[in-house]
Write a protein that holds these residues in place. Structure first.
Motif, PDB file in Angstrom:
ATOM      1  N   GLU A 132       1.961  -1.173  -1.977  1.00 28.90           N
ATOM      2  CA  GLU A 132       2.081  -1.222  -0.522  1.00 28.90           C
ATOM      3  C   GLU A 132       2.269   0.181   0.050  1.00 28.90           C
ATOM      4  OE1 GLU A 132       4.707  -3.413   3.009  1.00 28.90           O
ATOM      5  OE2 GLU A 132       5.228  -3.700   0.888  1.00 28.90           O
ATOM      6  N   GLY A 133       1.403   0.555   0.973  1.00 25.74           N
ATOM      7  CA  GLY A 133       1.480   1.868   1.592  1.00 25.74           C
ATOM      8  C   GLY A 133       1.022   3.017   0.704  1.00 25.74           C
ATOM      9  N   LYS A 134       0.430   2.707  -0.440  1.00 21.58           N
ATOM     10  CA  LYS A 134       0.023   3.734  -1.393  1.00 21.58           C
ATOM     11  C   LYS A 134      -1.488   3.983  -1.338  1.00 21.58           C
ATOM     12  CE  LYS A 134       4.208   3.915  -3.115  1.00 21.58           C
ATOM     13  NZ  LYS A 134       4.536   3.341  -4.436  1.00 21.58           N
ATOM     14  N   THR A 135      -1.882   5.165  -1.817  1.00 20.05           N
ATOM     15  CA  THR A 135      -3.295   5.496  -1.961  1.00 20.05           C
ATOM     16  C   THR A 135      -3.688   5.229  -3.409  1.00 20.05           C
ATOM     17  OG1 THR A 135      -3.201   7.201  -0.257  1.00 20.05           O
ATOM     18  CG2 THR A 135      -5.033   7.321  -1.796  1.00 20.05           C
TER      19      THR A 135
ATOM     20  N   GLY B  77      -1.437  -4.612   0.840  1.00 22.22           N
ATOM     21  CA  GLY B  77      -1.153  -3.558   1.812  1.00 22.22           C
ATOM     22  C   GLY B  77      -1.292  -2.136   1.323  1.00 22.22           C
TER      23      GLY B  77
ATOM     24  N   LYS C  30      -2.458   1.521   1.345  1.00 21.29           N
ATOM     25  CA  LYS C  30      -2.788   2.366   2.501  1.00 21.29           C
ATOM     26  C   LYS C  30      -4.252   2.764   2.492  1.00 21.29           C
ATOM     27  CE  LYS C  30      -1.629   6.862   4.548  1.00 21.29           C
ATOM     28  NZ  LYS C  30      -0.774   8.068   4.382  1.00 21.29           N
ATOM     29  N   GLU C  31      -4.741   3.169   1.333  1.00 23.08           N
ATOM     30  CA  GLU C  31      -6.138   3.587   1.194  1.00 23.08           C
ATOM     31  C   GLU C  31      -6.633   3.221  -0.199  1.00 23.08           C
ATOM     32  OE1 GLU C  31      -9.004   7.570   1.543  1.00 23.08           O
ATOM     33  OE2 GLU C  31      -6.817   7.761   1.706  1.00 23.08           O
TER      34      GLU C  31
END
Length: 267
Positions: free
Chosen positions: A119-122, A143, A145-146
């Protein structure tokens, strides 16, 4: 007690651990059943599905290269299988044939077990096959991030390995390619310099237990995870579907530890 029949279809299954894993799950569930391997040519898949249905099989797993081919022979596929575009679990029920993708769930179980959050990580995904689609779908749902998709050749939505080498730091890299799998264990999809951009390296391969990809990652200081837990996890989910039950997380861990202990020296 009725004997439940299960199996795995694929092209080359000589090194499969699926029978051992499923037999442990079957024992835990207390059902009478048997799990076997069926090596098939592509032109045999249709007749095989029909035969398993007629013979009263409870379910089959599907591995490469037939996870896409099998879809046209099913009456229904699950949402995640439709999104991913691949089926690895088939359930025979009420004279119909249902398809699911439990790789998605097995991958998630593996990350949870090893404390890897996206979550929120590339994240970077190496490869563009059916396994990659399961990983990508999971990352989107959780979720990330990218999501950076990496392919040998330039494709829409993907970068090449040469372009990956020019990227900055990221969080998680997952190898979904067969590069480094037994017997061609001397290969890695990326080198140590590229791996040093990441914090966690995950390889869906479990044979060998530590691929060259994971060895490079470990030597570069990354947290590393191989694909054995995912193999157990997707089998657990398949048995839950076939037997309409829920299996506790502690059972997943117990079976994983058993397989790890019994077979790590053989892989």
């Amino acid at each position: 007690m009725e004997k439940h029949l299960y199996g795995l279809i694929g092209e080359k299954l000589g090194h499969s651990l699926s029978p051992q894993i499923h037999e442990r799950i079957i024992d835990h569930l207390g059902v009478k059943g048997h799990y076997d391997l069926y090596e098939l040519e592509r032109n045999q898949v249709c007749d095989a599905v029909k035969a398993f249905k007629l013979l009263g099989f409870k379910g089959i797993n599907v591995t490469i290269p037939y996870k896409i081919d099998v879809i046209e022979h099913l009456d229904w596929i699950s949402k995640e299988a439709e999104t991913i575009g691949a089926v690895n679990t088939v359930h025979f029920k009420d004279n119909k044939v249902f398809g699911y993708n439990t790789d998605y769930y097995g991958f998630g179980m593996m990350l949870d077990a090893f404390g890897v959050s996206v979550e929120g990580k590339t994240v970077a995904v190496l490869g563009t096959g059916g396994s990659a689609n399961s990983v990508i779908c999971y990352f989107r749902d959780k979720g990330a991030k990218e999501i950076v998709l990496v392919s040998r050749e330039k494709k829409d939505g993907c970068i090449t390995y040469e372009e990956l080498a020019l990227c900055g730091s990221m969080d998680v890299v997952v190898n979904t390619t067969p590069v480094g799998m037994f017997p061609k264990v001397e290969n890695s999809p990326v080198d140590k310099e590229i791996l040093s951009k990441f914090k966690v390296a995950v390889d869906l391969i479990f044979n060998p237990m530590e691929t060259l990809f994971l060895r490079h990652a470990r030597e570069a200081g990354l947290k590393t995870v191989n694909g054995l837990y995912m193999l157990v996890g997707q089998a657990i989910k398949a048995q839950e579907i076939w037997n309409n039950t829920v299996i506790e997380d502690k059972v997943v861990e117990q079976i994983y530890q058993y397989i790890l202990k019994e077979f790590s020296q053989k892989l």
